[in-house]
Design an enzyme around this catalytic site. Structure first.
Site, PDB file in Angstrom:
ATOM      1  N   ALA A   1       0.868  -1.168   0.000  1.00 36.94           N
ATOM      2  CA  ALA A   1       0.000   0.000   0.000  1.00 36.94           C
ATOM      3  C   ALA A   1       0.908   1.221   0.000  1.00 36.94           C
ATOM      4  CB  ALA A   1      -0.882  -0.019   1.237  1.00 36.94           C
TER       5      ALA A   1
ATOM      6  N   GLY B   1       0.605  -4.942   0.930  1.00 42.31           N
ATOM      7  CA  GLY B   1      -0.651  -5.039   0.189  1.00 42.31           C
ATOM      8  C   GLY B   1      -0.462  -5.635  -1.202  1.00 42.31           C
TER       9      GLY B   1
ATOM     10  N   GLU C   1      -0.623  -9.226  -0.635  1.00 44.54           N
ATOM     11  CA  GLU C   1      -2.009  -9.609  -0.304  1.00 44.54           C
ATOM     12  C   GLU C   1      -2.896  -9.624  -1.540  1.00 44.54           C
ATOM     13  OE1 GLU C   1      -2.289  -6.662   2.878  1.00 44.54           O
ATOM     14  OE2 GLU C   1      -2.771  -8.298   4.252  1.00 44.54           O
TER      15      GLU C   1
ATOM     16  N   GLU D   1       4.744  -5.387   7.197  1.00 46.11           N
ATOM     17  CA  GLU D   1       3.905  -4.413   7.907  1.00 46.11           C
ATOM     18  C   GLU D   1       4.313  -4.156   9.357  1.00 46.11           C
ATOM     19  OE1 GLU D   1       2.783  -6.531   5.674  1.00 46.11           O
ATOM     20  OE2 GLU D   1       1.058  -5.744   4.580  1.00 46.11           O
TER      21      GLU D   1
END
Ligand code: COA
Length: 244
Positions: A62, A105, A108, A128
């Site tokens: 992200a 992300g 993911e 993270e």
């Protein structure tokens, strides 16, 4: 072409390339919006989906600049997790072709796809906790389903990065192919999928992902398929000696 995606539309598939090379294809709000638009199109007109990244990176997570500014309310909106769930629930199979980094992300997003292919340069990781947060968009449960708790916890808790060999050994990726052949191989895989009965493929994905209810869901899906013309013509073709 959106601001952050290159999109190729074909009759039976859509190819999406994450394209923010200046930020290693980090997933920002614009990319989330554009990926939701892709999902809306696929929900209306189901096709196979191939997701890849531009310029030797899948996605480096992200967007950390945006994440830094998000608070409790944004976390509860599930900005990434809702998108990845939507992708996971698309009715026809999805494939991630991963070259280079798939972190946070980005990893993911790849975990949310049905099948992953990797180049030798692929690296999966969930760093993270190093940023003071948790991987809240699927890594804490999808990665465990994909590779088991032992490896998932090494990735999640000990910052282990899985290179392409690791990812293949642990079953996270179906195949490791040279970067130059990655997209071609992904298309070959989609071609194989596209030869199946579309309703059969759709119901198989639905049943395979059903959280429980087996074998009732399986029998119901089969009941639908047993009545289909597609089933009869495919079986007639087999019995007549045709091989696809
Ligand atoms: N969010 C925002 N920007 C990012 C980013 C992210 N997740 N990942 C990379 N970028 C930006 C960098 O800030 C840099 O911008 P700049 O050129 O303006 O300085 C640019 O992309 C290139 O990144 P850089 O780190 O210089 O590239 P690299 O090839 O040396 O390293 C990575 C690539 C992916 C290993 C490294 O960028 C990285 O660790 N990114 C963060 C990964 C992460 O923690 N993701 C989890 C987020 S939840």
């Amino acid at each position: 072409m959106g601001a952050t995606l290159a999109i190729e539309e074909h009759a039976d598939r859509v190819v999406v390339t994450l394209r923010r090379p200046e930020a290693r294809n980090a997933i920002n709000a614009a990319m989330i919006r554009e990926l939701h638009d892709v999902c809306a199109g696929l929900e209306e007109h189901p096709r196979l989906l191939l997701i890849t990244g531009a310029e030797g990176t899948f996605a480096a997570g992200a967007d950390i600049g945006e994440l830094r500014e998000r608070g409790r309310d944004q976390a509860l909106q599930g900005i990434n997790s809702r998108l990845f769930d939507r992708i996971a629930r698309l009715s026809l199979p999805t494939v991630a072709a991963v070259d280079g980094y798939a972190l946070g992300g980005g990893a993911e997003l790849a975990y949310a796809c049905d099948v992953r292919l990797a180049s030798p340069a692929a690296v999966f990781g969930n760093p993270e906790p190093g940023l003071g947060i948790l991987a809240a968009a699927g890594a804490c449960w999808r990665l465990r389903e994909l590779v088991g708790a032992s490896v998932a916890k090494q990735v999640l808790l000990a910052g282990r990065r899985l290179d392409a060999d690791d990812a293949y050994r642990f079953g996270l990726v179906a195949e490791v192919v040279p970067a130059g052949e990655l997209i071609e191989r992904a298309h070959a895989l989609l071609d194989r999928m596209a030869r199946s009965g579309p309703l059969a493929l759709r119901l198989t994905k639905l049943v395979a992902d059903a959280p429980g209810g087996h074998p009732v869901t399986d029998d119901l899906a089969q009941a639908v398929l047993f009545e289909s013309e597609d089933k009869r013509s495919r079986m007639d073709a087999f019995l007549a000696g045709e091989r696809r």
